[in-house]
Write a protein that holds these residues in place. Structure first.
Motif, PDB file in Angstrom:
ATOM      1  N   GLN A  43      -3.446  11.587  10.641  1.00  0.00           N
ATOM      2  CA  GLN A  43      -3.738  12.369   9.443  1.00  0.00           C
ATOM      3  C   GLN A  43      -2.870  13.628   9.361  1.00  0.00           C
ATOM      4  N   ARG A  44      -2.553  14.226  10.492  1.00  0.00           N
ATOM      5  CA  ARG A  44      -1.684  15.421  10.492  1.00  0.00           C
ATOM      6  C   ARG A  44      -0.273  15.100   9.980  1.00  0.00           C
ATOM      7  N   LEU A  45       0.139  13.845  10.127  1.00  0.00           N
ATOM      8  CA  LEU A  45       1.462  13.433   9.635  1.00  0.00           C
ATOM      9  C   LEU A  45       1.488  13.248   8.125  1.00  0.00           C
ATOM     10  N   PHE A  46       0.302  13.127   7.523  1.00  0.00           N
ATOM     11  CA  PHE A  46       0.167  12.874   6.093  1.00  0.00           C
ATOM     12  C   PHE A  46      -0.714  13.946   5.454  1.00  0.00           C
ATOM     13  N   PRO A  47      -0.202  15.126   5.220  1.00  0.00           N
ATOM     14  CA  PRO A  47      -1.050  16.202   4.685  1.00  0.00           C
ATOM     15  C   PRO A  47      -1.606  15.907   3.297  1.00  0.00           C
ATOM     16  N   ASP A  48      -0.983  15.033   2.531  1.00  0.00           N
ATOM     17  CA  ASP A  48      -1.432  14.750   1.163  1.00  0.00           C
ATOM     18  C   ASP A  48      -2.436  13.603   1.065  1.00  0.00           C
ATOM     19  N   ILE A  49      -2.768  12.971   2.176  1.00  0.00           N
ATOM     20  CA  ILE A  49      -3.660  11.816   2.142  1.00  0.00           C
ATOM     21  C   ILE A  49      -5.087  12.259   2.506  1.00  0.00           C
ATOM     22  N   THR A  50      -6.057  11.723   1.795  1.00  0.00           N
ATOM     23  CA  THR A  50      -7.447  12.063   2.099  1.00  0.00           C
ATOM     24  C   THR A  50      -7.935  11.227   3.284  1.00  0.00           C
ATOM     25  N   HIS A  51      -8.988  11.686   3.902  1.00  0.00           N
ATOM     26  CA  HIS A  51      -9.599  10.975   5.022  1.00  0.00           C
ATOM     27  C   HIS A  51      -9.985   9.558   4.600  1.00  0.00           C
ATOM     28  N   ALA A  52     -10.596   9.448   3.417  1.00  0.00           N
ATOM     29  CA  ALA A  52     -11.048   8.140   2.918  1.00  0.00           C
ATOM     30  C   ALA A  52      -9.879   7.196   2.665  1.00  0.00           C
ATOM     31  N   THR A  53      -8.807   7.716   2.080  1.00  0.00           N
ATOM     32  CA  THR A  53      -7.647   6.869   1.785  1.00  0.00           C
ATOM     33  C   THR A  53      -6.974   6.394   3.064  1.00  0.00           C
ATOM     34  N   LEU A  54      -6.837   7.285   4.030  1.00  0.00           N
ATOM     35  CA  LEU A  54      -6.228   6.892   5.302  1.00  0.00           C
ATOM     36  C   LEU A  54      -7.083   5.826   5.990  1.00  0.00           C
ATOM     37  N   THR A  55      -8.385   6.021   5.983  1.00  0.00           N
ATOM     38  CA  THR A  55      -9.299   5.029   6.570  1.00  0.00           C
ATOM     39  C   THR A  55      -9.122   3.683   5.882  1.00  0.00           C
ATOM     40  N   LYS A  56      -9.066   3.692   4.558  1.00  0.00           N
ATOM     41  CA  LYS A  56      -8.913   2.451   3.786  1.00  0.00           C
ATOM     42  C   LYS A  56      -7.591   1.752   4.117  1.00  0.00           C
ATOM     43  N   GLN A  57      -6.500   2.520   4.189  1.00  0.00           N
ATOM     44  CA  GLN A  57      -5.189   1.933   4.491  1.00  0.00           C
ATOM     45  C   GLN A  57      -5.163   1.340   5.902  1.00  0.00           C
ATOM     46  N   LEU A  58      -5.723   2.072   6.870  1.00  0.00           N
ATOM     47  CA  LEU A  58      -5.739   1.567   8.242  1.00  0.00           C
ATOM     48  C   LEU A  58      -6.609   0.315   8.356  1.00  0.00           C
ATOM     49  N   ARG A  59      -7.752   0.308   7.679  1.00  0.00           N
ATOM     50  CA  ARG A  59      -8.628  -0.876   7.719  1.00  0.00           C
ATOM     51  C   ARG A  59      -7.957  -2.078   7.079  1.00  0.00           C
ATOM     52  N   ARG A  60      -7.245  -1.834   5.996  1.00  0.00           N
ATOM     53  CA  ARG A  60      -6.540  -2.932   5.324  1.00  0.00           C
ATOM     54  C   ARG A  60      -5.482  -3.536   6.252  1.00  0.00           C
ATOM     55  N   LEU A  61      -4.710  -2.667   6.906  1.00  0.00           N
ATOM     56  CA  LEU A  61      -3.692  -3.155   7.841  1.00  0.00           C
ATOM     57  C   LEU A  61      -4.329  -3.852   9.039  1.00  0.00           C
ATOM     58  N   GLU A  62      -5.497  -3.374   9.432  1.00  0.00           N
ATOM     59  CA  GLU A  62      -6.224  -4.027  10.525  1.00  0.00           C
ATOM     60  C   GLU A  62      -6.702  -5.418  10.087  1.00  0.00           C
ATOM     61  N   GLU A  63      -7.231  -5.526   8.880  1.00  0.00           N
ATOM     62  CA  GLU A  63      -7.678  -6.826   8.349  1.00  0.00           C
ATOM     63  C   GLU A  63      -6.524  -7.812   8.240  1.00  0.00           C
TER      64      GLU A  63
ATOM     65  N   GLY B  45       0.834  -1.195   0.000  1.00  0.00           N
ATOM     66  CA  GLY B  45       0.000   0.000   0.000  1.00  0.00           C
ATOM     67  C   GLY B  45       0.871   1.249   0.000  1.00  0.00           C
ATOM     68  N   LYS B  46       0.441   2.274  -0.713  1.00  0.00           N
ATOM     69  CA  LYS B  46       1.248   3.486  -0.857  1.00  0.00           C
ATOM     70  C   LYS B  46       1.711   4.045   0.494  1.00  0.00           C
ATOM     71  N   TRP B  47       0.860   3.986   1.496  1.00  0.00           N
ATOM     72  CA  TRP B  47       1.173   4.582   2.796  1.00  0.00           C
ATOM     73  C   TRP B  47       1.503   3.542   3.863  1.00  0.00           C
ATOM     74  N   SER B  48       1.449   2.264   3.534  1.00  0.00           N
ATOM     75  CA  SER B  48       1.581   1.205   4.540  1.00  0.00           C
ATOM     76  C   SER B  48       2.871   1.277   5.344  1.00  0.00           C
ATOM     77  N   MET B  49       3.987   1.397   4.663  1.00  0.00           N
ATOM     78  CA  MET B  49       5.260   1.386   5.389  1.00  0.00           C
ATOM     79  C   MET B  49       5.375   2.575   6.337  1.00  0.00           C
ATOM     80  N   LEU B  50       4.948   3.755   5.881  1.00  0.00           N
ATOM     81  CA  LEU B  50       5.017   4.926   6.756  1.00  0.00           C
ATOM     82  C   LEU B  50       4.052   4.807   7.926  1.00  0.00           C
ATOM     83  N   LEU B  51       2.857   4.296   7.682  1.00  0.00           N
ATOM     84  CA  LEU B  51       1.906   4.096   8.779  1.00  0.00           C
ATOM     85  C   LEU B  51       2.483   3.151   9.822  1.00  0.00           C
ATOM     86  N   ILE B  52       3.050   2.054   9.376  1.00  0.00           N
ATOM     87  CA  ILE B  52       3.644   1.087  10.305  1.00  0.00           C
ATOM     88  C   ILE B  52       4.804   1.719  11.057  1.00  0.00           C
TER      89      ILE B  52
END
Length: 113
Positions: free
Chosen positions: A43-63, A22-29
């Motif tokens: 979200q403040r750490l990622f100014p270029d990411i949308t709310h929806a995209t961040l939610t999707k990435q976090l849910r994917r990592l949670e799954e 995922g585009k943001w996975s490594m940085l999120l981890i």
């Protein structure tokens, strides 16, 4: 070793790649390896990411059982994200990737000179 599609589908490298692709996975981890965080804090750490995209990435990592989402039953609602035990095992790998990236940047700078 002769790599076939069947072997690659089942190998550990492919499994890890699916989690880290995922585009943001490594940085999120990486950020979650430092501390437990709330959604807006991330979200403040990622100014270029949308709310929806961040939610999707976090849910994917949670799954994938890499991230743990803890919901507190209070008003206003409070949700925290942290790494699971298996997610914490990715930290040394990401540290190695960062070292390699810094070395590669230096290599490119030397090559341009």
């Amino acid at each position: 070793m002769n790599y076939t599609n069947e072997i690659l589908e089942e190998c550990g490298f492919t499994c890890a790649q699916k989690i880290l692709s995922g585009k943001w996975s490594m940085l999120l981890i990486l950020f979650l390896s430092e501390k437990t965080m709330r959604f807006n804090e991330i979200q403040r750490l990622f100014p270029d990411i949308t709310h929806a995209t961040l939610t999707k990435q976090l849910r994917r990592l949670e799954e994938q059982n890499v991230v743990v989402r803890k919901v507190y039953s209070q008003i206003p609602p409070k949700v925290e994200y942290s790494l699971s035990d298996v997610g914490k095992k990715l930290k040394p790998i990401l540290d190695s990737v960062m070292v390699w990236g810094e070395e590669y940047k230096q290599f490119l700078e030397k090559d341009e000179a």
